[in-house]
Design a protein around this motif. Structure first.
Motif: not given
Length: 813
Positions: A445-446, A449, A494, A497-498, A501, A540-541
């Protein structure tokens, strides 16, 4: 209008087809049958299985009325898309009405095929009360045609669910007594797989709310002579022998208890046979019944020996105790069997049980045969020296076990930390990463992002075009068609939320609509999650809002540089230099501060002092003051109200930690993470603990305090997993009471995998570099005094020299 067009319109309008289908002639039915399969295939292709399933009853009725052969009809009704109509009983009535014109032989053939075609349903227990899919139709045809249903376990299960539903609507024993399938179903009840689920559900709800159940009705019918009592007793005994080790033996245990067989009716041999591996409810029943049988009829010496041997064989201490109590009353003719059981108890780990078994063996020694004496002497080698001496004095010399000679050496413990995945440097790599779930880890995830931010800053237009095909396949309509309302999945997951994005990059308008839905949901849901659970989703948001606005940043500050979650201090200074005078994202900056190592090189501090931006000055001050002060912490046992099951509440004692910030004026995010006050019910519970250590990788005790609270709330269920400990102990910082208490709590779990995770954590802590932290943490905790020592406050030492730490607020050198 053609017959097929009329039927198709009625299917699409979800109309009652039964009357119309009954009036069709043979030619019309043949015309409908020719079009129906292709029409269903087209609907499945265009709308999907779930939309078609909403109209399954209409498709089923049309096929039942129009297909010529019984095999064709059975195959149609058993199609995966159609086999589970919304209301099975209404569906059965529709289909029965359109089958009235069929010949009796045809209907018997269909009944046979439908019974054999039944499969276990995928519904939850309470959903089956309204009808088991397919069962009502098959049973109704069986009853109407008078055939004996072929043997099929799901058919028996469906019968139980049907009775369960009738009881729920108020029917009592008559629902069972008058059922036309009662006799044939009872004969198959004890051998069928899957019947325990409806019987358990029935007893749990019907017996509680309506004071009657299927089990109770069967026992009552046996008492009045409608059913053969001995057949039920024999059926239970057969079930005990075949399924006795399963926990779902409960319903048959309760039936046995209600039948209450007389001692002469007890199948003593069967009860002895199930005893070694029986589930706890059955084992307790078997012991009670065998004692009752022994008192009234008397067990033979061989059967007695097998009984107490089975009890001694079981690992549970209470059964060994029962065997000892029974043996204490044994007459001389049972001495050999009793002594064989005592030999097994010699291996028990409980000293009291071993000592008592030796006393009984000495008492029975005069009645033992030579073969039994040899057995006792051989088993006695496992006893401690004092007990071996007592056995040797009566039974003869006992061999002394070979002494274990300790071998000097060094215990070496090694482990392999996870690898840090490489950064994503192109849109192609980004799409590959997005396609990798559900194996997503926090590191994935990191880096994903970070790629969103860096690639859009480098060339937003090119990134939009590269991501558009993936967006159209996975995200188009997100917040509308795919997710018409916000939920825990859209607001916290997560990977969800990606996807958000991606929408923020390709379609900011759609993304803003989704963000508004999530904002409404978050307004009422945040209080139900722990502060640590908010960190990843909130960041993330924050990036979503950046991408929606059209602004770009060259880099995220908090992207970790090590597998533990740390951000190298020099790298962070370089990232702030890259930002120049631009203010970073607030949550991203706070997360970067929390990921800094506990010590920094003097030259890095000097470089940070040269930063001129407000964020750069804040970073320099943070490094200059030694970073985050250890929070004030105390640990102790408290009893909190917990939800045990449904509406059952009680105070449960457990180890809890309380924390508060060690210094004032911290950023809100950091202050929240350093604040913990245990609360009642479910507060503190989380399903996402595996992400926590990477949030504060230099503050192991703070994360451990939250983990310990989650253990205290959730270990009574199955949602909380101890696997987080192996990641937690790889973090930096002292090992104090919170970490130790979390590990000890997990070591006491019943589940082996939970205990193994705790053992792995201890092994990692045994690595020399971490063992030093454990020793320092223990010393500081001792200084604080008491099992729940209260902490003071203070800063961590500055720079590289003389760095100390605090546990419970007491500084260590």
């Amino acid at each position: 209008m053609s017959p097929w067009r009329q039927v198709r319109e009625m299917i699409e309008n979800d109309a009652d087809l039964s009357a119309h289908l009954t009036g069709l002639g043979d030619a019309d039915r043949k015309a409908v049958a020719a079009e129906l399969p292709g029409y269903l295939a087209g609907r499945l292709r265009d709308e999907g299985r779930w939309k078609v399933a909403e109209q399954a009853h209409a498709f089923r009725a049309a096929g039942a009325a129009c297909f010529a052969g019984a095999a064709q009809v059975a195959t149609w009704l058993n199609r995966r898309e159609l086999r589970e109509p919304r209301e099975p009983r209404v569906d059965a009535a529709w289909i029965l009405s359109v089958l009235r014109h069929r010949p009796d032989a045809w209907r018997r053939d269909l009944a046979h095929r439908l019974v054999t075609g039944l499969r276990p349903g995928g519904r939850r227990g309470w959903q089956n009360v309204d009808g088991q899919p397919g069962w009502d139709l098959a049973a109704s045809l069986v009853i109407e045609t008078g055939i004996e249903p072929p043997e099929n376990d799901p058919f028996v299960v469906g019968w139980i669910w049907d009775l369960c539903g009738r009881h729920w609507t108020g029917a009592k024993i008559d629902a069972v007594r008058d059922h036309p399938l009662l006799d044939v179903m009872v004969s198959r009840l004890f051998a069928a797989e899957g019947v325990s689920a409806p019987l358990t559900h029935d007893r749990k709800w019907n017996a509680h709310y309506h004071q009657h159940s299927v089990i109770g009705a069967l026992a009552d019918l046996a008492a009045e002579g409608r059913l053969k009592r001995q057949a039920l007793i024999d059926g239970c005994a057969a079930r005990f022998l075949t399924h006795g080790q399963d926990r779902d033996i409960d319903p048959f245990v309760h039936l046995w208890i209600q039948l209450r067989p007389a001692p002469a009716e007890l199948p003593a041999v069967d009860l002895v046979r199930v005893l070694p591996i029986a589930a706890v409810p059955l084992a307790l029943l078997a012991v009670d019944e065998l004692r009752r049988y022994d008192d009234a009829v008397g067990l033979s010496p061989d059967l007695f020996a097998e009984t107490v041997g089975a009890l001694a064989f079981r690992p549970e201490k209470k059964y060994a105790t029962t065997a000892l109590q029974w043996i204490a009353q044994a007459p001389p003719d049972r001495a050999d069997g009793a002594l064989a059981a005592l030999a097994l108890i010699f291996n028990q780990e409980t000293p009291a049980l071993r000592a008592r078994s030796v006393r009984l063996a000495v008492h029975l020694a005069p009645h033992a045969t030579p073969e039994t004496i040899d057995t006792i002497r051989e088993a006695a080698t496992a006893l401690p020296a004092d007990l071996r001496t007592r056995i040797a004095a009566v039974f003869g010399k006992v061999a002394t076990p070979a002494a274990e000679t300790p071998v000097a050496g060094v215990l070496r413990v090694t482990f392999s930390p996870p690898e840090m995945p490489p950064p994503i440097v192109s849109a192609t790599e980004l799409i590959t990463a997005l396609d990798s779930p559900p194996s997503f880890r926090w590191t994935d995830v990191e880096r994903t992002l970070a790629a969103f931010v860096e690639l859009t800053h480098r060339d937003r237009a090119a990134t939009v075009e590269a991501l558009r095909p993936w967006w159209e396949e996975n995200c188009k309509g997100y917040g509308d068609r795919l997710h018409p309302s916000a939920s825990s999945h859209t607001a916290y997951n997560p990977y969800s939320l990606l996807r958000h994005c991606v929408s923020a990059i390709v379609s900011p308008e759609q993304s803003v609509a989704t963000s508004l839905l999530n904002a409404e949901y978050l307004h009422g849901s945040r209080r139900y999650r722990t502060p640590l659970d908010h960190v990843f989703p909130d960041r993330l948001r924050e990036v979503v809002a950046l991408l929606e606005s059209g602004r770009t940043f060259p880099v995220l500050l908090a992207t970790p540089t090590t597998p533990t979650g740390h951000v190298d201090a020099a790298t962070l200074v370089g990232r702030l230099e890259l930002l120049g005078d631009h203010e970073p994202l607030p949550l991203d900056f706070c997360q970067a501060l929390l990921r800094l190592p506990r010590s920094v090189e003097p030259e890095v501090l000097a470089r940070a002092e040269k930063l001129t931006s407000p964020a750069g000055r804040r970073l320099a001050a943070w490094l200059r003051e030694g970073g985050l002060a250890e929070p004030i912490m105390e640990c102790g046992i408290d009893a909190m109200i917990r939800t045990i099951a449904y509406e059952t509440y009680r105070r449960v004692p457990a180890m809890h930690a309380r924390t508060k910030p060690g210094t004032p004026d911290l950023p809100r995010l950091i202050a929240d993470l350093c604040t913990l006050e245990p609360k009642e019910y479910w507060a503190g519970l989380s399903d996402d603990m595996s992400w926590w250590p990477a949030i504060m990788p230099s503050h192991r005790e703070v994360v451990a305090a939250h983990v310990l609270e989650c253990f205290a709330v959730g270990f009574s269920g199955s949602r909380v997993k101890a696997g987080v400990l192996t990641t937690l102990v790889q973090c930096d910082g002292p090992v104090g009471r919170a970490t130790a208490s979390a590990v000890v709590t997990a070591l006491g779990r019943e589940q082996a995998e939970e205990r193994l995770s705790a053992v792995d954590a201890v092994k990692i802590l045994a690595v020399p570099a971490r063992a030093a932290a454990v020793r320092r943490g223990r010393t500081s905790a001792d200084r604080s005094g008491g099992a729940a020592g209260r902490g003071g406050q203070g800063r961590r030492p500055r720079g590289n020299a003389g760095r100390g730490a605090e546990i419970g607020g007491v500084r260590r050198a």
